[in-house]
Design a protein around this motif. Structure first.
Motif, PDB file in Angstrom:
ATOM      1  N   CYS A   4      -0.169  -2.435  -1.434  1.00  0.00           N
ATOM      2  CA  CYS A   4      -0.077  -1.270  -0.565  1.00  0.00           C
ATOM      3  C   CYS A   4      -1.078  -1.394   0.581  1.00  0.00           C
ATOM      4  O   CYS A   4      -2.266  -1.669   0.349  1.00  0.00           O
ATOM      5  CB  CYS A   4      -0.355  -0.007  -1.379  1.00  0.00           C
ATOM      6  SG  CYS A   4      -0.308   1.510  -0.404  1.00  0.00           S
ATOM      7  N   LEU A  11       2.340  -3.159  -5.490  1.00  0.00           N
ATOM      8  CA  LEU A  11       3.565  -2.404  -5.234  1.00  0.00           C
ATOM      9  C   LEU A  11       4.629  -2.696  -6.278  1.00  0.00           C
ATOM     10  O   LEU A  11       4.634  -3.754  -6.897  1.00  0.00           O
ATOM     11  CB  LEU A  11       4.112  -2.752  -3.849  1.00  0.00           C
ATOM     12  CG  LEU A  11       3.241  -2.385  -2.655  1.00  0.00           C
ATOM     13  CD1 LEU A  11       3.857  -2.922  -1.373  1.00  0.00           C
ATOM     14  CD2 LEU A  11       3.049  -0.883  -2.565  1.00  0.00           C
ATOM     15  N   CYS A  26       4.317   2.366  -3.671  1.00  0.00           N
ATOM     16  CA  CYS A  26       3.013   2.298  -4.327  1.00  0.00           C
ATOM     17  C   CYS A  26       2.987   3.317  -5.468  1.00  0.00           C
ATOM     18  O   CYS A  26       3.113   4.527  -5.218  1.00  0.00           O
ATOM     19  CB  CYS A  26       1.889   2.588  -3.341  1.00  0.00           C
ATOM     20  SG  CYS A  26       0.266   2.517  -4.113  1.00  0.00           S
TER      21      CYS A  26
END
Length: 185
Positions: A4, A11, A26
């Protein structure tokens, strides 16, 4: 995309609520990271019926001929990006006349937009990006040495419009070239 850009957490890929496509999400801060097509902008410069082409000095397709163009930058319009790219690749001052082609390349997530441009004075010079620049009559274009299919399509569309004695503004060539990513899996 692995982490992220907001909080640096790893992620995951999932379809967010209210969406219909998988996205990088996220799990820590809930940021959704969209990946959208990149826009390539350029010009088809014309001086007294001849078309300016640049021989590429960089990859991809080094030593092949192309129209001046490249990636659009943030904080600029399509036309501003096309003018900037033309200057960066040829040091030519051109005047935008009209959009001449919009070509989607879904397989590489790109959209190429070219503007017909008047080049009042045939002044140009090579750059790090272009090792040679030449004005070509339509009959003399080195078709076998054109770097990109989008450039060929744009050139052919323009030449066909001129040969049919169509008046400006020309119809915009709006097409898609090649397969989609989903077609290849």
């Amino acid at each position: 995309m692995k982490f992220c850009s907001e909080c640096a957490a790893p992620l995951i890929v999932e379809v967010p609520e209210g969406d219909h496509r998988p996205r990088h999400v996220c799990p820590k801060c809930s940021a959704i990271h969209y990946q959208n097509p990149r826009i390539i902008v350029g010009t088809l410069p014309v001086h007294q019926g001849k078309i300016m082409l640049c021989r590429r000095g960089i990859e991809p397709r080094i030593d092949m001929w192309t129209l001046p163009g490249g990636f659009m930058e943030n904080d600029e319009s399509l036309a501003e990006g096309a003018l900037r790219e033309t200057w960066e690749e040829s040091k030519a001052s051109v005047e935008i006349e009209q959009l001449i082609s919009v070509i989607s390349l879904p397989i590489v997530d790109q959209v190429h937009c070219f503007f017909l441009a008047n080049m009042p004075v045939a002044e140009y010079s090579t750059t790090e990006e272009s090792t040679e620049i030449e004005l070509f009559a339509p009959a003399d274009i080195p078709w076998q040495e054109i770097a990109f299919e989008t450039v060929k399509t744009t050139l052919q569309h323009y030449i066909n419009s001129v040969q049919q004695s169509l008046t400006k503004p020309y119809q915009v060539c709006n097409t898609t070239l090649g397969p989609r990513k989903s077609d290849t899996y």
